[in-house]
Motif scaffolding. Structure first.
Motif, PDB file in Angstrom:
ATOM      1  N   SER A   1       0.735  -1.138  -0.012  1.00 46.96           N
ATOM      2  CA  SER A   1       0.189  -0.101  -0.044  1.00 46.96           C
ATOM      3  C   SER A   1       0.933   1.261  -0.083  1.00 46.96           C
ATOM      4  O   SER A   1       1.869   1.331   0.733  1.00 46.96           O
ATOM      5  CB  SER A   1      -0.854  -0.155   1.156  1.00 46.96           C
ATOM      6  OG  SER A   1      -1.614   1.133   1.408  1.00 46.96           O
ATOM      7  N   LEU A   2       0.345   2.217  -0.774  1.00 47.71           N
ATOM      8  CA  LEU A   2       1.097   3.662  -1.116  1.00 47.71           C
ATOM      9  C   LEU A   2      -0.116   4.759  -0.634  1.00 47.71           C
ATOM     10  O   LEU A   2      -1.045   4.537  -1.321  1.00 47.71           O
ATOM     11  CB  LEU A   2       1.789   3.843  -2.078  1.00 47.71           C
ATOM     12  CG  LEU A   2       3.078   2.931  -2.585  1.00 47.71           C
ATOM     13  CD1 LEU A   2       3.252   3.223  -3.973  1.00 47.71           C
ATOM     14  CD2 LEU A   2       4.282   3.168  -1.441  1.00 47.71           C
ATOM     15  N   GLN A   3       0.470   5.659   0.051  1.00 47.51           N
ATOM     16  CA  GLN A   3      -0.738   6.834   0.647  1.00 47.51           C
ATOM     17  C   GLN A   3       0.352   8.114   0.771  1.00 47.51           C
ATOM     18  O   GLN A   3       1.077   8.144   1.371  1.00 47.51           O
ATOM     19  CB  GLN A   3      -1.691   6.704   1.363  1.00 47.51           C
ATOM     20  CG  GLN A   3      -2.670   7.622   1.618  1.00 47.51           C
ATOM     21  CD  GLN A   3      -3.643   7.479   2.781  1.00 47.51           C
ATOM     22  OE1 GLN A   3      -3.510   6.350   3.416  1.00 47.51           O
ATOM     23  NE2 GLN A   3      -4.657   8.613   2.920  1.00 47.51           N
ATOM     24  N   SER A   4      -0.224   8.923  -0.103  1.00 49.17           N
ATOM     25  CA  SER A   4       0.497  10.256  -0.105  1.00 49.17           C
ATOM     26  C   SER A   4      -0.197  11.225   0.908  1.00 49.17           C
ATOM     27  O   SER A   4      -1.652  11.229   0.605  1.00 49.17           O
ATOM     28  CB  SER A   4       0.601  10.976  -1.528  1.00 49.17           C
ATOM     29  OG  SER A   4       1.601  10.173  -2.390  1.00 49.17           O
TER      30      SER A   4
ATOM     31  N   PRO B   1       4.206  17.124   6.847  1.00 50.33           N
ATOM     32  CA  PRO B   1       5.807  16.902   6.975  1.00 50.33           C
ATOM     33  C   PRO B   1       5.834  15.301   7.629  1.00 50.33           C
ATOM     34  O   PRO B   1       4.750  14.733   8.369  1.00 50.33           O
ATOM     35  CB  PRO B   1       5.966  17.949   8.125  1.00 50.33           C
ATOM     36  CG  PRO B   1       5.034  18.851   8.087  1.00 50.33           C
ATOM     37  CD  PRO B   1       3.703  18.264   7.811  1.00 50.33           C
ATOM     38  N   LYS B   2       6.859  14.832   7.312  1.00 52.01           N
ATOM     39  CA  LYS B   2       7.205  13.555   7.670  1.00 52.01           C
ATOM     40  C   LYS B   2       7.158  13.275   9.114  1.00 52.01           C
ATOM     41  O   LYS B   2       6.685  12.329   9.737  1.00 52.01           O
ATOM     42  CB  LYS B   2       8.714  13.002   7.126  1.00 52.01           C
ATOM     43  CG  LYS B   2       8.828  11.491   7.477  1.00 52.01           C
ATOM     44  CD  LYS B   2       9.950  10.751   6.669  1.00 52.01           C
ATOM     45  CE  LYS B   2      11.513  11.443   6.807  1.00 52.01           C
ATOM     46  NZ  LYS B   2      12.401  10.545   6.188  1.00 52.01           N
TER      47      LYS B   2
ATOM     48  N   LEU C   1       8.417   5.658   5.874  1.00 56.15           N
ATOM     49  CA  LEU C   1       7.836   7.154   5.473  1.00 56.15           C
ATOM     50  C   LEU C   1       8.820   7.760   4.652  1.00 56.15           C
ATOM     51  O   LEU C   1      10.123   7.445   4.642  1.00 56.15           O
ATOM     52  CB  LEU C   1       7.647   7.872   6.806  1.00 56.15           C
ATOM     53  CG  LEU C   1       6.547   7.464   7.682  1.00 56.15           C
ATOM     54  CD1 LEU C   1       6.457   8.282   8.972  1.00 56.15           C
ATOM     55  CD2 LEU C   1       5.182   7.785   6.882  1.00 56.15           C
ATOM     56  N   LYS C   2       8.442   8.276   3.441  1.00 62.18           N
ATOM     57  CA  LYS C   2       9.356   8.956   2.599  1.00 62.18           C
ATOM     58  C   LYS C   2       8.791  10.451   2.247  1.00 62.18           C
ATOM     59  O   LYS C   2       7.861  10.588   1.667  1.00 62.18           O
ATOM     60  CB  LYS C   2       9.512   8.094   1.337  1.00 62.18           C
ATOM     61  CG  LYS C   2      10.463   8.848   0.266  1.00 62.18           C
ATOM     62  CD  LYS C   2      10.422   7.972  -0.997  1.00 62.18           C
ATOM     63  CE  LYS C   2      11.436   8.618  -2.201  1.00 62.18           C
ATOM     64  NZ  LYS C   2      11.007   8.187  -3.338  1.00 62.18           N
ATOM     65  N   THR C   3       9.791  11.269   2.309  1.00 62.43           N
ATOM     66  CA  THR C   3       9.302  12.763   2.122  1.00 62.43           C
ATOM     67  C   THR C   3       9.352  13.076   0.556  1.00 62.43           C
ATOM     68  O   THR C   3      10.213  12.361  -0.237  1.00 62.43           O
ATOM     69  CB  THR C   3      10.446  13.785   2.516  1.00 62.43           C
ATOM     70  OG1 THR C   3      10.481  13.553   4.140  1.00 62.43           O
ATOM     71  CG2 THR C   3      10.192  15.046   2.405  1.00 62.43           C
ATOM     72  N   ILE C   4       8.333  13.660   0.085  1.00 59.58           N
ATOM     73  CA  ILE C   4       8.164  14.135  -1.116  1.00 59.58           C
ATOM     74  C   ILE C   4       7.791  15.619  -1.183  1.00 59.58           C
ATOM     75  O   ILE C   4       7.633  16.128  -0.163  1.00 59.58           O
ATOM     76  CB  ILE C   4       6.928  13.097  -1.842  1.00 59.58           C
ATOM     77  CG1 ILE C   4       5.563  13.498  -1.328  1.00 59.58           C
ATOM     78  CG2 ILE C   4       7.081  11.878  -2.050  1.00 59.58           C
ATOM     79  CD1 ILE C   4       4.435  13.051  -1.564  1.00 59.58           C
ATOM     80  N   PRO C   5       7.922  16.240  -2.290  1.00 61.10           N
ATOM     81  CA  PRO C   5       7.851  17.852  -2.063  1.00 61.10           C
ATOM     82  C   PRO C   5       6.473  18.259  -1.720  1.00 61.10           C
ATOM     83  O   PRO C   5       6.408  19.437  -1.155  1.00 61.10           O
ATOM     84  CB  PRO C   5       7.847  18.177  -3.755  1.00 61.10           C
ATOM     85  CG  PRO C   5       8.793  17.120  -4.397  1.00 61.10           C
ATOM     86  CD  PRO C   5       8.304  15.714  -3.571  1.00 61.10           C
ATOM     87  N   GLU C   6       5.121  17.254  -1.998  1.00 60.92           N
ATOM     88  CA  GLU C   6       3.997  17.493  -1.566  1.00 60.92           C
ATOM     89  C   GLU C   6       3.831  17.172  -0.268  1.00 60.92           C
ATOM     90  O   GLU C   6       2.722  17.618   0.560  1.00 60.92           O
ATOM     91  CB  GLU C   6       3.054  16.940  -2.325  1.00 60.92           C
ATOM     92  CG  GLU C   6       3.139  17.384  -3.691  1.00 60.92           C
ATOM     93  CD  GLU C   6       3.963  16.330  -4.561  1.00 60.92           C
ATOM     94  OE1 GLU C   6       4.159  16.519  -5.776  1.00 60.92           O
ATOM     95  OE2 GLU C   6       4.704  15.448  -4.010  1.00 60.92           O
ATOM     96  N   GLY C   7       4.542  16.521   0.697  1.00 60.28           N
ATOM     97  CA  GLY C   7       4.583  16.087   1.905  1.00 60.28           C
ATOM     98  C   GLY C   7       5.196  14.630   2.370  1.00 60.28           C
ATOM     99  O   GLY C   7       6.421  14.824   2.482  1.00 60.28           O
TER     100      GLY C   7
ATOM    101  N   VAL D   1       4.832  10.180   1.733  1.00 60.29           N
ATOM    102  CA  VAL D   1       4.228   9.022   1.393  1.00 60.29           C
ATOM    103  C   VAL D   1       4.678   7.847   2.350  1.00 60.29           C
ATOM    104  O   VAL D   1       5.612   7.770   2.743  1.00 60.29           O
ATOM    105  CB  VAL D   1       5.110   8.521  -0.129  1.00 60.29           C
ATOM    106  CG1 VAL D   1       4.457   6.882  -0.358  1.00 60.29           C
ATOM    107  CG2 VAL D   1       4.811   9.320  -1.301  1.00 60.29           C
ATOM    108  N   MET D   2       3.467   7.198   2.599  1.00 60.10           N
ATOM    109  CA  MET D   2       3.482   6.166   3.532  1.00 60.10           C
ATOM    110  C   MET D   2       3.443   4.911   2.661  1.00 60.10           C
ATOM    111  O   MET D   2       2.633   4.811   2.055  1.00 60.10           O
ATOM    112  CB  MET D   2       2.308   6.010   4.577  1.00 60.10           C
ATOM    113  CG  MET D   2       2.141   7.574   5.402  1.00 60.10           C
ATOM    114  SD  MET D   2       0.753   7.264   6.540  1.00 60.10           S
ATOM    115  CE  MET D   2      -0.348   5.955   5.830  1.00 60.10           C
TER     116      MET D   2
END
Length: 164
Positions: A8-11, A15-16, A100-106, A108-109
């Motif tokens: 599963s991936l959810q954006s 912030p992380k 958890l990974k930081t992306i420009p918009e926030g 991704v879990m």
């Protein structure tokens, strides 16, 4: 032996550090678990995640079927990931990695769950019911997290269960 994998991936537009604060607190599991499952922490949820932490839950996976579930938090890298493994419960194997990974918009879990059903061939017969239930649980979780934190526009969430 047949293993299954849920991925599963959810954006989320947060912030992380905020995502980590929420996900690493065992008490928040009840918030993202469907109410009809009767999820309740019996012990071990008083502190944020740490390696070696044992958490005991009561859960109703299907109507009329109440069970206790004991997991151990086996790995933690603050702000990055943690792993919980079933020690006693409904599965022959449950190994759940949370990233958890930081992306420009926030943030991704990402969840990767490797599981094995009990009872050999009989367990494989009920797999369609288990798969349906897991999809419902993760769809509910996605909905609750979106209600709490919002949605990243233009990013698709992902949920897939397959045999590995």
């Amino acid at each position: 032996m047949r293993l299954y994998r849920l991925h599963s991936l959810q954006s989320l537009p947060i912030p992380k550090v905020k995502a980590w604060e929420f996900l690493s607190n065992p008490k928040n599991l009840a918030t993202i678990t469907p109410e009809h499952m009767g999820f309740h922490i019996l012990s071990g949820g008083e502190r944020d995640m740490f390696p070696g932490q044992i958490i005991q839950y009561k859960v109703i996976p299907f109507p009329g079927l109440s069970t206790r579930w004991v997991t151990e938090i086996t790995h933690v890298l603050d702000g990055e990931y943690f792993v919980d493994e079933q020690r006693f419960g409904p599965y022959a194997l449950w190994h759940h990695k949370h990233f958890l990974k930081t992306i420009p918009e926030g943030v991704v879990m990402e969840d990767i769950i490797d599981l094995k059903l009990p009872f050999g061939p009989l367990g494989r017969l009920v797999y369609p019911l288990i798969k349906k239930q897991l999809i419902k649980i993760f769809a509910y979780r996605e909905q609750k997290l979106t209600e709490l934190f919002g949605k990243v526009e233009g990013k698709s969430n992902f949920l897939h269960i397959k045999s590995i």
